[in-house]
Design a protein around this motif. Structure first.
Motif, mmCIF file in Angstrom:
data_model
loop_
_atom_site.group_PDB
_atom_site.id
_atom_site.type_symbol
_atom_site.label_atom_id
_atom_site.label_comp_id
_atom_site.label_asym_id
_atom_site.label_seq_id
_atom_site.Cartn_x
_atom_site.Cartn_y
_atom_site.Cartn_z
ATOM 1 N N PRO A 306 14.669 -0.538 5.080
ATOM 2 C CA PRO A 306 13.423 -0.988 4.933
ATOM 3 C C PRO A 306 13.188 -2.406 5.160
ATOM 4 C CG PRO A 306 14.141 0.616 3.063
ATOM 5 C CD PRO A 306 15.154 0.359 4.201
ATOM 6 N N GLN A 307 14.358 -3.177 5.373
ATOM 7 C CA GLN A 307 14.198 -4.440 5.706
ATOM 8 C C GLN A 307 14.081 -4.686 6.994
ATOM 9 O OE1 GLN A 307 14.949 -6.045 2.672
ATOM 10 N NE2 GLN A 307 14.057 -7.970 3.492
ATOM 11 N N PRO A 328 11.501 -12.826 8.101
ATOM 12 C CA PRO A 328 10.781 -12.779 7.088
ATOM 13 C C PRO A 328 11.767 -12.369 5.888
ATOM 14 C CG PRO A 328 9.642 -11.435 8.368
ATOM 15 C CD PRO A 328 10.815 -11.798 9.054
ATOM 16 N N LEU A 344 7.142 0.625 1.023
ATOM 17 C CA LEU A 344 6.807 1.505 2.139
ATOM 18 C C LEU A 344 5.753 0.784 3.168
ATOM 19 C CD1 LEU A 344 6.321 4.851 0.219
ATOM 20 C CD2 LEU A 344 8.381 4.052 1.191
ATOM 21 N N ASP A 345 5.021 0.007 2.531
ATOM 22 C CA ASP A 345 4.148 -0.589 3.462
ATOM 23 C C ASP A 345 3.418 -1.792 2.741
ATOM 24 O OD1 ASP A 345 1.781 0.000 5.506
ATOM 25 O OD2 ASP A 345 0.508 -0.194 3.645
ATOM 26 N N VAL A 346 3.133 -2.698 3.747
ATOM 27 C CA VAL A 346 2.713 -4.300 3.410
ATOM 28 C C VAL A 346 1.498 -4.332 4.153
ATOM 29 C CG1 VAL A 346 3.207 -6.550 3.420
ATOM 30 C CG2 VAL A 346 5.054 -5.007 3.134
ATOM 31 N N ASP A 347 0.386 -4.461 3.561
ATOM 32 C CA ASP A 347 -1.025 -4.872 4.101
ATOM 33 C C ASP A 347 -1.512 -6.209 3.690
ATOM 34 O OD1 ASP A 347 -3.227 -4.173 5.873
ATOM 35 O OD2 ASP A 347 -3.244 -2.164 5.277
ATOM 36 N N SER A 349 -3.976 -7.008 1.759
ATOM 37 C CA SER A 349 -4.278 -7.084 0.368
ATOM 38 C C SER A 349 -3.713 -5.843 -0.494
ATOM 39 C CB SER A 349 -6.068 -7.363 0.008
ATOM 40 O OG SER A 349 -6.648 -5.972 0.616
ATOM 41 N N SER A 350 -2.773 -5.343 0.024
ATOM 42 C CA SER A 350 -1.994 -4.300 -0.661
ATOM 43 C C SER A 350 -0.559 -4.101 -0.256
ATOM 44 C CB SER A 350 -2.887 -3.055 -0.374
ATOM 45 O OG SER A 350 -2.589 -2.590 0.701
ATOM 46 N N ALA A 352 2.673 -0.878 -0.863
ATOM 47 C CA ALA A 352 2.846 0.259 -1.556
ATOM 48 C C ALA A 352 4.268 0.339 -1.718
ATOM 49 C CB ALA A 352 2.428 1.481 -0.540
ATOM 50 N N LYS A 354 7.867 2.699 -3.269
ATOM 51 C CA LYS A 354 8.209 3.839 -4.075
ATOM 52 C C LYS A 354 9.374 3.322 -5.128
ATOM 53 C CE LYS A 354 10.111 8.514 -3.033
ATOM 54 N NZ LYS A 354 10.628 9.162 -2.054
ATOM 55 N N GLU A 372 -3.942 -5.994 -9.460
ATOM 56 C CA GLU A 372 -3.819 -4.647 -10.151
ATOM 57 C C GLU A 372 -2.806 -3.980 -9.659
ATOM 58 O OE1 GLU A 372 -7.204 -2.288 -10.546
ATOM 59 O OE2 GLU A 372 -8.135 -3.112 -8.633
ATOM 60 N N LEU A 420 4.737 6.425 -6.877
ATOM 61 C CA LEU A 420 4.369 5.340 -6.013
ATOM 62 C C LEU A 420 3.435 4.387 -6.671
ATOM 63 C CD1 LEU A 420 4.851 6.054 -2.791
ATOM 64 C CD2 LEU A 420 2.452 5.583 -2.663
ATOM 65 N N LEU A 422 1.115 1.248 -6.272
ATOM 66 C CA LEU A 422 0.165 0.400 -5.304
ATOM 67 C C LEU A 422 -0.165 -0.885 -5.958
ATOM 68 C CD1 LEU A 422 -2.100 3.186 -4.184
ATOM 69 C CD2 LEU A 422 -0.082 2.586 -3.035
ATOM 70 N N ILE A 424 -2.503 -4.198 -5.697
ATOM 71 C CA ILE A 424 -3.766 -4.529 -4.876
ATOM 72 C C ILE A 424 -4.237 -6.017 -5.383
ATOM 73 C CG2 ILE A 424 -6.314 -3.675 -4.806
ATOM 74 C CD1 ILE A 424 -5.073 -0.760 -5.312
ATOM 75 N N SER B 289 6.314 -2.295 10.934
ATOM 76 C CA SER B 289 5.925 -3.612 10.310
ATOM 77 C C SER B 289 7.342 -4.507 10.197
ATOM 78 C CB SER B 289 5.080 -3.580 9.295
ATOM 79 O OG SER B 289 5.806 -3.068 8.288
ATOM 80 N N VAL B 290 8.490 -3.893 10.156
ATOM 81 C CA VAL B 290 9.736 -4.706 9.882
ATOM 82 C C VAL B 290 10.166 -5.084 11.284
ATOM 83 C CG1 VAL B 290 10.155 -3.656 7.641
ATOM 84 C CG2 VAL B 290 10.968 -2.654 9.626
ATOM 85 N N PRO B 291 10.917 -6.116 11.208
ATOM 86 C CA PRO B 291 11.480 -6.677 12.771
ATOM 87 C C PRO B 291 12.710 -5.834 13.003
ATOM 88 C CG PRO B 291 12.284 -8.249 10.696
ATOM 89 C CD PRO B 291 11.430 -7.148 10.201
ATOM 90 N N LEU B 344 4.226 7.732 5.492
ATOM 91 C CA LEU B 344 4.926 6.523 4.934
ATOM 92 C C LEU B 344 6.412 6.918 4.228
ATOM 93 C CD1 LEU B 344 2.519 4.108 3.261
ATOM 94 C CD2 LEU B 344 3.578 4.019 5.500
ATOM 95 N N LYS B 354 -0.538 6.946 4.940
ATOM 96 C CA LYS B 354 -1.587 5.955 5.068
ATOM 97 C C LYS B 354 -2.615 6.302 5.986
ATOM 98 C CE LYS B 354 -2.316 0.880 5.256
ATOM 99 N NZ LYS B 354 -1.251 -0.413 5.650
ATOM 100 N N LEU B 378 -6.838 1.339 -0.918
ATOM 101 C CA LEU B 378 -6.205 0.148 -0.912
ATOM 102 C C LEU B 378 -7.093 -0.965 -0.268
ATOM 103 C CD1 LEU B 378 -3.178 1.186 1.120
ATOM 104 C CD2 LEU B 378 -3.478 0.926 -1.184
ATOM 105 N N SER B 379 -8.170 -0.600 0.219
ATOM 106 C CA SER B 379 -9.385 -1.719 0.850
ATOM 107 C C SER B 379 -10.321 -1.099 1.445
ATOM 108 C CB SER B 379 -8.422 -2.888 1.578
ATOM 109 O OG SER B 379 -8.171 -2.236 2.925
ATOM 110 N N LEU B 420 -4.367 5.386 0.624
ATOM 111 C CA LEU B 420 -3.067 5.989 0.641
ATOM 112 C C LEU B 420 -3.236 7.429 0.012
ATOM 113 C CD1 LEU B 420 -0.256 4.625 1.414
ATOM 114 C CD2 LEU B 420 0.350 5.533 -0.897
ATOM 115 N N LEU B 422 -1.597 10.801 -1.248
ATOM 116 C CA LEU B 422 -0.588 11.487 -1.853
ATOM 117 C C LEU B 422 -0.507 12.992 -1.691
ATOM 118 C CD1 LEU B 422 0.318 9.002 -5.007
ATOM 119 C CD2 LEU B 422 1.223 8.992 -2.533
#
Lengths: 439, 439
Positions: A306-307, A328, A344-347, A349-350, A352, A354, A372, A420, A422, A424, B289-291, B344, B354, B378-379, B420, B422
């Motif tokens: 995941p990195q 990063p 699992l996900d970086v957006d 303003s959110s 996710a 696991k 939140e 999961l 979230l 936000i 999104s990861v490098p 995801l 997602k 999420l948004s 998201l 589920l």
């Protein structure tokens, strides 16, 4: 035998399998007899116990690694926690004080200090027992392990003994040499310095009291971040005339980089991966659930987590650190005492995440102030506490956790809990966390 | 000009960027002047419109691609949907009937048929206009485009014209030859057959009625899955004595495999990627999104998506199909008319997806019978309907959708909606979906 395992490491050289939380010693990459995988720290701990079932193992480490160690080794092991990083002399002094005061080891008993990640067979740990027995004799203040070199390496420091006896006085130490100088050392009968040594507790405690102003373990722990950063070599070894070295001629490897690590992999693919046509000396270590397909490659290591994803020529893989430094550094996965998490996900303003919790384990009671959270149960079950109120959680349930609300969850003792989470908010950060005692 | 673009493709050769829903023509890989990326289908559509702003474009495709086409091109374009796959003759006949009956094109007008994915410059589309004008003249029943070969290729069929005039009668066709034979064809003045031709609607409609029993477009559409699979070449071209060929000598490329595609990439890295030391001729296309970090590689293409990770020697990348055929074929991402989704996480009894919905768009009203779902906002915002009841959705809100409950959501016309989803159940499958009309 008493043994202190030094567990440090920045996690850059084995990126993407390591990160600032998961150092290389925590990567599950060595195949067990039953087909499952174990990490270096599990392997070393298992080896120590097989050689000496009564060995008292203490791991000296930083706060950030405690949760990973508990995750892998459980509560059996003693942990001397360094409140901040202060190099090896304060760390070894603290662990020695811990051993005496917290574990009740008398000051005239000896202890062996060893890095947590040598790749060795069991004979190495039998040699550590001998090292400890030699320190017990008290012929010298420090007894070092000297590894018989198998080639003139530029990577290690050297120990020059006075003679070639199994145990000899140390004449001098040499820094990492160039190849030519290394060849000369080998002719002189020099030994590799693997950073392994034994001493009686009293010796290091006395040196510590001479060099640092503290009363006891608790006092040293509390003023730890005021201590000077200084290595054990610089503070102790260089000033000590009475040092012995004990020869060890078994296998000893330092698997700190991808090129050395892949040499010891018993199979070319770990995780979901396919070697297609014309692949030679290709290794895949994939911690993602989607497959890696390799085609027409030679001498390449591929690793995904995941990195991120590394694709490197095997030789070049020893030099990834400066490139990884620029990537990063958000932590995308970690093993904790209560289980593990993966982003699992970086957006914008959110986020996710696991979360897999071990049966019967629970998180700290905590709150976030600028985000939140929503917990969604995927499988298993558990009991959440939200601002003091108990809430049962089952698959399909959602629990909304407003900014500032104190919360925790404990996983069912039989089923565990998979959620999961979230997050936000506009400013999501690991810093945004305040822990509270349970009400 | 009327033009039918044939849009097919299995999505194996450009794995992991393509899958059973996203064929190669939908991959956003070509850099626009503004720095954003466009897909082959967008590029071709834009080129056609720049050459002929009044061009009537109809895309002949299968049901599975409709949503992706609407996602990329919106509602401007006509789509002739093939209910099932029945090879090119039924597809071209159906699209021709569609053009006449649904778009009102008279039967004595001509149409150009062209694959959706040639990598060409604008002059190619100007040539298509000429091709159409030539068909209008009625000197032959079919007018083919013949591409001046730039090398003796074994990959293409050849057209042998009667002479070297810009427009000539076709003497004969040749299948894909070996290299030696191809050299001979080039000496004879042979042309590549790119599968591009023009005809008057009446011609293909008459041939269709001779070969298939149907009344009109609707009738043909409804009995489509009973039709015999047969190619346009086999059904029409081989039996037609009156064929002309028009020469085209501009650039023409078929970017169907990674090795050809990477040649046209204007920069080596698309997405998050770093080329470390000693990388030569390395291409990274990363939709995660990861490098990706590449070190010490030569002639390698690396591509990552939610579907998987490819690392291939550039030449070998042309031969990935049989390996991809054996990989799991779960669709991990897709572009739909209303937006897009990405898987995801897949677990034994849950899946996390997602969903990004375009402003003002909505999903079908549907239900699942063996899984429940939880929507987490999420948004953005939106309005869900759950068994007929309206529910407003805002960030942090969760909506639990029990098995069997009918549900849909429409995204806010200004903000869109990111959720998201589920999916929870033991047998999660894309087949578990029943659509309903809105109540």
């Amino acid at each position: 035998m008493n043994i202190i395992l030094l567990s440090g490491g920045s996690g850059k050289r084995l990126w993407p399998l390591s990160n600032d939380i998961r150092s290389k010693q925590f990567i599950k990459i060595f195949k067990r007899a039953d087909g499952s995988y174990e990490s270096m720290i599990e392997r070393v701990y298992r080896q120590i116990k097989s050689v000496d079932a009564d060995a008292k193992v203490t791991i000296a480490t930083s706060r950030t690694q405690v949760s990973s160690i508990l995750h892998l080794l459980g509560n059996e092991v003693n942990i001397s926690v360094e409140p901040t990083r202060r190099d090896t002399f304060p760390a070894i002094a603290l662990a020695t004080a811990y051993l005496h005061e917290k574990c009740g080891v008398p000051v005239d008993e000896s202890v062996v200090v060893c890095p947590v990640d040598p790749y060795v067979d069991d004979s190495y740990f039998a040699a550590l027992k001998d090292l400890s027995a030699q320190a017990d004799k008290g012929n010298a203040n420090l007894v070092l392990m000297g590894i018989e070199p198998t080639f003139p390496s530029e990577k290690y420091g050297y120990i020059i003994p006075e003679n070639s006896d199994p145990v000899a006085k140390v004449r001098t130490f040499k820094e990492k040499p160039d190849m030519e100088t290394a060849r000369g050392y080998l002719k002189e009968g020099a030994l590799w310095n693997g950073g392994v040594f034994a001493y009686k507790l009293s010796y290091v405690l006395n040196r510590a009291h001479e060099l640092m102003d503290f009363k006891d373990y608790e006092d040293l722990f509390h003023k730890y971040d005021t201590l000077k950063k200084i290595s054990f070599d610089y503070a102790v070894v260089e000033h000590e005339p009475e040092i012995e070295v004990m020869r060890f001629h078994g296998e000893w490897k330092d698997l700190g980089t991808w090129n050395t690590l892949t040499e010891e992999m018993s199979e070319p693919v770990i995780g979901a991966g396919v070697l297609g046509e014309n692949c030679e000396k290709v290794h895949i270590v994939n911690e993602l659930s989607v497959p890696v397909l390799a085609m027409g490659l030679q001498d390449v290591v591929i690793s995904a987590s995941p990195q991120g994803i590394l694709v490197s020529n095997t030789d070049a893989s020893a030099r990834i650190k400066p490139y990884v430094d620029k990537l990063p550094d958000r932590i995308m996965f970690a093993e904790k005492s209560w289980g593990e998490y993966r982003v699992l996900d970086v957006d914008t303003s959110s986020m996710a995440v696991k979360i897999v919790m071990k049966p019967g384990h629970h998180m700290s009671y905590h709150a976030h102030h600028v985000r939140e959270e929503v917990w969604n149960v995927l499988s298993g079950s558990g009991t959440a506490i939200l601002d003091g109120k108990k809430i049962e959680l089952h698959p399909g349930d959602s629990l909304r956790i407003p900014c500032g609300a104190k919360h925790t969850v404990s996983a069912d003792p039989a089923d565990g809990l998979v959620m999961l989470e979230l997050q936000i908010g506009k400013e999501i950060s690991v810093e945004d966390k305040t822990k509270y005692p349970m009400e």
